[in-house]
Design a protein around this motif. Structure first.
Motif, short mmCIF file in Angstrom:
data_model
loop_
_atom_site.label_atom_id
_atom_site.label_comp_id
_atom_site.label_asym_id
_atom_site.label_seq_id
_atom_site.Cartn_x
_atom_site.Cartn_y
_atom_site.Cartn_z
N PHE A 1 34.36 47.27 38.01
CA PHE A 1 34.32 46.67 36.72
C PHE A 1 35.47 45.65 36.57
N LYS A 2 35.26 44.75 35.82
CA LYS A 2 36.40 43.76 35.83
C LYS A 2 36.88 43.49 34.38
N ALA A 3 38.13 43.27 34.42
CA ALA A 3 38.88 43.22 33.13
C ALA A 3 39.77 41.84 33.33
N LEU A 4 39.82 40.88 32.28
CA LEU A 4 40.67 39.66 31.99
C LEU A 4 41.90 40.24 31.52
N LEU A 5 43.11 40.01 32.08
CA LEU A 5 44.44 40.17 31.41
C LEU A 5 45.13 39.12 31.54
N THR A 6 45.58 38.86 30.36
CA THR A 6 46.59 37.52 30.45
C THR A 6 47.89 37.94 30.61
N TRP A 7 48.52 37.28 31.70
CA TRP A 7 49.89 37.44 32.26
C TRP A 7 50.61 36.00 32.16
N LYS A 8 51.60 35.79 31.24
CA LYS A 8 52.51 34.68 31.21
C LYS A 8 51.34 33.68 30.82
N ARG A 9 50.55 33.80 29.71
CA ARG A 9 49.51 32.92 29.32
C ARG A 9 48.47 32.30 30.27
N MET A 10 48.34 33.16 31.46
CA MET A 10 47.39 32.88 32.48
C MET A 10 46.49 33.94 32.73
N LYS A 11 45.31 33.62 32.43
CA LYS A 11 44.17 34.85 32.76
C LYS A 11 44.11 35.19 34.06
N HIS A 12 44.13 36.52 34.33
CA HIS A 12 43.90 37.16 35.88
C HIS A 12 42.84 38.34 35.79
N GLU A 13 41.88 38.11 36.80
CA GLU A 13 40.62 39.26 36.65
C GLU A 13 41.06 40.34 37.51
N TYR A 14 41.14 41.57 36.99
CA TYR A 14 41.29 42.58 37.83
C TYR A 14 40.17 43.43 38.06
N SER A 15 39.77 43.95 39.35
CA SER A 15 38.42 44.55 39.47
C SER A 15 38.82 46.12 40.28
N SER A 16 38.94 45.79 41.67
CA SER A 16 39.37 46.92 42.49
C SER A 16 40.57 47.64 42.13
N THR A 17 41.39 46.82 41.47
CA THR A 17 42.88 47.55 41.29
C THR A 17 42.84 47.76 39.75
N LEU A 18 41.89 47.65 39.06
CA LEU A 18 41.74 48.11 37.49
C LEU A 18 42.31 49.25 37.48
N GLY A 19 41.95 50.31 38.19
CA GLY A 19 42.31 51.76 37.80
C GLY A 19 43.95 51.82 37.97
N LEU A 20 44.71 50.92 38.52
CA LEU A 20 45.97 50.89 38.67
C LEU A 20 46.81 50.35 37.29
N VAL A 21 46.05 49.69 36.60
CA VAL A 21 46.59 48.94 35.49
C VAL A 21 46.59 49.54 34.03
N THR A 22 47.86 49.48 33.46
CA THR A 22 47.87 50.19 32.27
C THR A 22 48.67 49.01 31.43
N SER A 23 47.93 48.57 30.27
CA SER A 23 48.40 47.36 29.49
C SER A 23 48.26 47.37 28.04
N LEU A 24 48.97 47.06 27.43
CA LEU A 24 49.28 46.86 26.03
C LEU A 24 49.42 45.29 25.69
N ASP A 25 48.62 44.60 25.08
CA ASP A 25 48.72 43.23 24.61
C ASP A 25 48.14 42.96 23.34
N LEU A 26 49.48 42.67 22.45
CA LEU A 26 49.18 42.54 21.15
C LEU A 26 49.58 41.08 20.80
N SER A 27 49.77 40.20 21.79
CA SER A 27 50.35 38.88 21.69
C SER A 27 49.41 37.96 20.66
N SER A 28 50.03 36.97 20.16
CA SER A 28 49.46 35.76 19.44
C SER A 28 48.68 36.20 18.28
#
Length: 992
Positions: A771-798
């Protein structure tokens, strides 16, 4: 005279014909009529009884199919009316009621009614007292009762009632069958027949074989099932498998029959603990099956007593044993053992020379912990037929396999074998299955290497560094069912030798460096046998024709250059993976895929509105349409995806509101609708109906309104991204209820992923899906796939959030990324933000926050990216902390903020002055006079003595030389490690 002779001849001719007819018609008329009446009670759609006819040409019932007559009395003594299985799945047989005319066959001793569908077992069968064989197995009875009148069959020797959906409560009548030698009640519900062993089987003195597998349904009654020890002394074959009986129910009585039992099947029970040494008392044991019992420990030493052992099945347990020691223990059975099954255990050690076991035909050792190499050489020619070493850690060179000339199956998958393959298999002319995938094999394989393998049906060479150099006009002598060559080099041309392979059902030629189009002859030879086609990760171009001839296939054409419209696929297609191509047009051709569970059309050039034909896609599990040009509203018929696990339609041009029919997606874990033109408010039913959500990604849309507090009910939510919308109001304090964000844990994103290939069978399994998720880090989009299970993110920006950052957000202790930037948040940064110790990314920029930077923020040692810029923060940036490692871009736009790394000093700070300029005095010239010619002469002599003093010693003394270079090596390693660690740290920060 001539007339008299002619008359006598005619009479004799008529008499002869009459006698001939009588001789040919052996059937007794009464029994023939009884058989026709019996037929009249059946529905015979398959024509099993088509030869049973009242026609004049079929008068002799002894010639009818399934009817056997005595050569002496002409009575019907055998009746075989069994049905059969079509394609191994569909039952084909008789239906209806067994007519009472069967009683007329009083001399019947053999009756087989198996694999049919009848209303009931009639009581009058008990009147056929001469029966010695009765087979009622695999019959669907509408009335699941067995009449006790069957106890009258006192001559019965074989009785098979297995798998007939019967519930036996009263079994007392079985004890009257004292001639019984074979009894099978497998699959019969005996959960209410606790007296079966105690009062019935113990009264059968001639019983030789007893089949009781899969009989006990409720485990709670298992302990009372087997309690008596006086079994028949003639009992030789015992099968009580798949009853989930504990060892306390089996062992106490089992070891009393060591003198008679030769075949014991205890598989699929619950024999916890170790294997008792008492098994060694079965001195005549030939076959022992303890598969899948959870047995632990080692192999009992008493197994060394098995001198007549022929097969030993111990797979799927937790046995720990050294394999060479085990082979040594079984030494007395060297000349008898034929099958040794040890798969799925913890067997360790290296592979011994198994050819010393001269009778061995099957050796199964897959999925263990074996290491080391193959034996350097085999002692003798082996009769081995199956050698399964898959899923171990066997390394070293693949040996010459020619001594194993009888091999029909080789399974070396997922080991670490090296070397070449072609010449090692050339002489294995009996080989049918060749599986060596995922090793370290290399080299070329030519038609010479494969020419002798005429029986080959399964070929799996995938994930090695093999090159198949086969002549374009070569026609193999084999006909393959399975072709798996993934990551081997076949290209650049499409392999023409496959033109002769017209019977395959599985073909995987993915990542094979093919760089042209697929020829028409390949598409034309796809038949109903096809189950799996994978040509992904090549550079194949061209269009795909309609593929309508296959039974429940899986198609993976992803990551190529296919173009044109999406063709028609078989309506029972299970998975269709077309992502990363150039398919164009609409998806209207997919309307018939009602059995599909995996549909991936992402990253193509598809256009148009999504049709409204999704109501029949009730099996869909993984659905991906992202990175296309779909327009219009999301169809309400997608609400029929009641089993959907993952859905992504990111990066399209969809508009409108989310359909309320989506609330039916109760199994949904992953929802990504980002970068569309969706509008309306975020529905509250997401939090109440989609309770299994782990990822909710809705960025870059036109959602407005406030965040519904019902989202706080999503206890499994791991990633929430609603950035770049028009959402207003305050940040809900109830976010602290998002349980999966309050603790640090690794979540496995699993789904139904493609297929697994095991031998020649195709199976669907829940394996890890990327599974792939696009997360915005410092206004840059990064794709997470194999490490997605390690990511916990809350993005309410803009968005347009106002008010303060709630203190409750600091309870989300598992957060890795928090982005609240580009809103209108006020007040202060929560003082306890340092509690978020796993935080790696923090962006609070471009808000209206004031006050100082909390001291606890300096405790976030994992923080790699931080942006507090363009707020109203004030005070000093804490010195000598993690906060000093960020550059000034993290703090700019806060006029009242001071201290490093900003150039704005805080009040009271001392401004450093320029260093004083050196003043030369007259004594400077005297100091220069020290560097004279004598100084250089002394320097040269000192360097010479120093050089030869050190290096001369190194040349003369071996021990000194070794110590010196060892020291230099350690210094080099230390410098390398320090540089690598610091470089990785700088790279992480610069990337973030």
């Amino acid at each position: 005279m001539s007339l008299l002779v002619l008359f006598i001849y005619c009479i004799s001719l008529v008499y002869g014909l009459t006698n001939t007819g009588a001789a040919e018609t052996r059937c007794i008329e009464r029994e023939r009529r009884a058989l026709l009446q019996l037929k009249s009670g059946f529905l015979d759609g398959a024509g099993i009884l088509s030869s049973w006819s009242s026609h004049r040409s079929s008068l002799d019932c002894c010639l009818w199919k399934g009817v056997g007559c005595s050569n002496r009395t002409n009575h019907v003594i055998s009746l075989d009316l069994h049905g059969y299985w079509s394609s191994g799945v569909d039952k084909v047989g008789l239906r209806g009621q067994i007519h009472s005319s069967l009683i007329e066959l009083g001399h019947l001793n053999h009756l087989d009614l198996s694999i049919n569908t009848f209303i009931r077992i009639p009581e009058f069968i008990g009147s056929l007292r001469r029966l010695r064989y009765l087979n009622l197995s695999m019959i669907d009875f509408e009335v699941s009762k067995v009449p006790p009148q069957l106890g009258n069959l006192t001559y019965l020797q074989t009785f098979d009632l297995s798998n007939s959906y019967i519930t036996l409560k009263n079994t007392e009548w079985l004890s009257k069958l004292f001639s019984l030698e074979y009894l099978s009640l497998s699959g019969v519900d005996l959960s209410e027949s606790n007296n079966l062993v105690k009062n019935v089987i113990t009264r059968l003195p001639s019983l030789f074989e007893l089949q009781l597998d899969s009989c006990l349904q409720p485990k709670v009654r298992a302990n009372t099932f087997l309690t008596i020890t006086n079994f028949s002394k003639s009992l030789s074959i015992l099968d009580i498998s798949t009853n989930y009986l504990p060892s306390s129910s089996i062992y106490p009585w089992l070891f009393n029959f060591s003198c008679s039992l030769t075949n014991v099947d205890l598989s699929y029970n619950e024999l916890a603990g170790t294997i008792p040494e008492a098994f060694g008392t079965f001195t005549f044991l030939q076959n022992l099956d303890l598969t899948s019992n959870g047995i632990k420990g080692g192999i009992p030493r008493s197994f060394g007593n098995f001198s007549t052992l022929e097969s030993l099945y111990l797979s799927s347990n937790a046995l720990k044993e050294d394999l060479p020691s085990f082979f040594y223990l079984l030494g007395p059975a060297k000349k008898s053992i034929q099958v040794l099954e040890l798969s799925y255990n913890n067997i360790s050690g290296s592979l011994p020379d198994f050819t010393t076991f001269t009778a061995l035909k099957e050796l199964h050792l897959s999925d263990n912990e074996m290491k080391g190499n193959f034996p350097e050489r085999f002692e003798q020619i082996s009769n081995l037929v199956i050698l399964d070493l898959a899923d171990n850690q066997i390394s070293g060179l693949l040996p010459d396999l020619s001594p194993l000339s009888s091999l029909q199956e080789i399974h070396f998958e997922r080991n670490r074998l090296k070397g070449t393959l072609g010449e090692k298999i050339m002489q294995l002319s009996e080989l049918k299955y060749l599986g060596v995938s995922s090793n370290l094999l290399h080299g070329k394989i030519s038609e010479t290497h494969l020419a002798n393998l005429s029986h080959l049906v399964y070929l799996d060479l995938s994930n090695n560094s093999l090159v198949l150099e086969l002549d374009s006009d070569w026609s193999p002598t084999f006909s393959l069912d399975t072709i798996s060559l993934s990551s081997c080099k076949l290209g650049p041309s499409f392999p023409t030798w496959m033109r002769s392979q017209k019977n395959f059902s599985i073909i995987d030629i993915s990542n094979c460096q093919i760089n042209n189009s697929i020829p028409n002859w390949f598409w034309d030879q796809l038949t109903l046998r096809l189950r799996y086609l994978n040509v992904s990760f090549n550079n194949i171009h061209g269009t795909v024709p309609d593929l309508m001839y296959a039974e429940q296939p899986v198609f993976d054409l992803s990551s190529n250059n296919f173009s044109g419209p999406i063709p028609l696929f078989p309506f029972r297609t299970r998975a269709l993976i077309l992502n990363n191509n150039m398919f164009s047009g609409t998806v209207s051709s997919l309307w018939n895929l009602t059995d599909i569970f995996n549909l991936d059309l992402s990253s193509n050039q598809l256009t148009g509105e999504l049709p409204n034909f999704w109501m029949n896609f009730t099996h869909i599990y993984y659905f991906n349409l992202e990175n296309n040009n779909f327009t219009g509203r999301i169809p309400t018929s997608m609400g029929s995806f009641s089993n959907v696990f993952m859905l992504s339609m990111r990066r399209n041009r969809l508009n409108g509101e989310l359909p309320s029919s989506f609330k039916n997606w109760t199994n949904l874990n992953f929802l990504d609708l980002g970068e569309n033109n969706l509008s309306g408010s975020i529905p509250g039913w997401i939090g109440t109906s989609l309770s299994n959500l782990r990822v909710l990604s809705l960025p870059s849309n036109g959602f407005h309104g406030t965040i519904p507090t019902s989202l706080c009910r999503l206890e499994n939510l791991q990633i929430l991204d609603i950035s770049v919308n028009n959402i207003s109001g305050t940040i809900p304090r109830c976010f602290s209820h998002l349980q999966s964000m309050t603790e640090k844990k690794t979540v496995a994103f699993s789904g139904v992923h493609m297929i697994g290939l095991e031998r020649t069978r195709l199976y669907f399994s829940r394996a890890t899906y990327v599974f792939k998720a696009l997360l915005t880090w410092k206004r840059m989009k990064h794709e997470y796939s194999s490490t997605l299970g390690l990511v916990t993110s809350l993005d309410l920006s803009s968005n347009m959030f106002s008010g303060e950052i709630p203190d409750e957000i600091t309870n989300l202790l598992g957060l890795v990324a928090l982005n609240l930037s580009r809103n209108s948040l006020t007040w202060k940064i929560p003082q306890d933000i340092g509690k978020l110790r796993w935080l790696d990314f923090l962006d609070l920029s471009r808000n209206h926050l004031d006050g100082g930077i909390p001291a606890s923020l300096s405790q976030l040692t994992n923080l790699g990216v931080m942006d507090l810029s363009y707020n109203n923060l004030s005070g000093r940036i804490l010195t000598s902390t993690q906060l000093q490692s960020f550059d000034n871009s993290s703090y700019i736009g806060n006029p009242s903020l001071c201290g490093l790394p900003l150039s704005n000093p805080c009040p009271g700070d001392t401004v450093p002055q320029n260093p004083p300029t050196a003043v030369h005095t007259a004594n400077d010239g005297d100091q220069d006079k020290l560097i004279s010619r004598g100084f250089f002469i002394s320097l040269f002599i000192g360097l010479a003595f120093g050089f030869w003093g050190v290096y001369g010693t190194l040349i003369v003394s071996k021990s000194c030389r070794y110590a010196y270079f060892s020291f230099i090596s350690h210094v080099k390693d230390w410098i390398y490690v320090m540089v690598a660690v610091n470089y990785a740290r700088l790279k992480r920060r610069s990337w973030a």
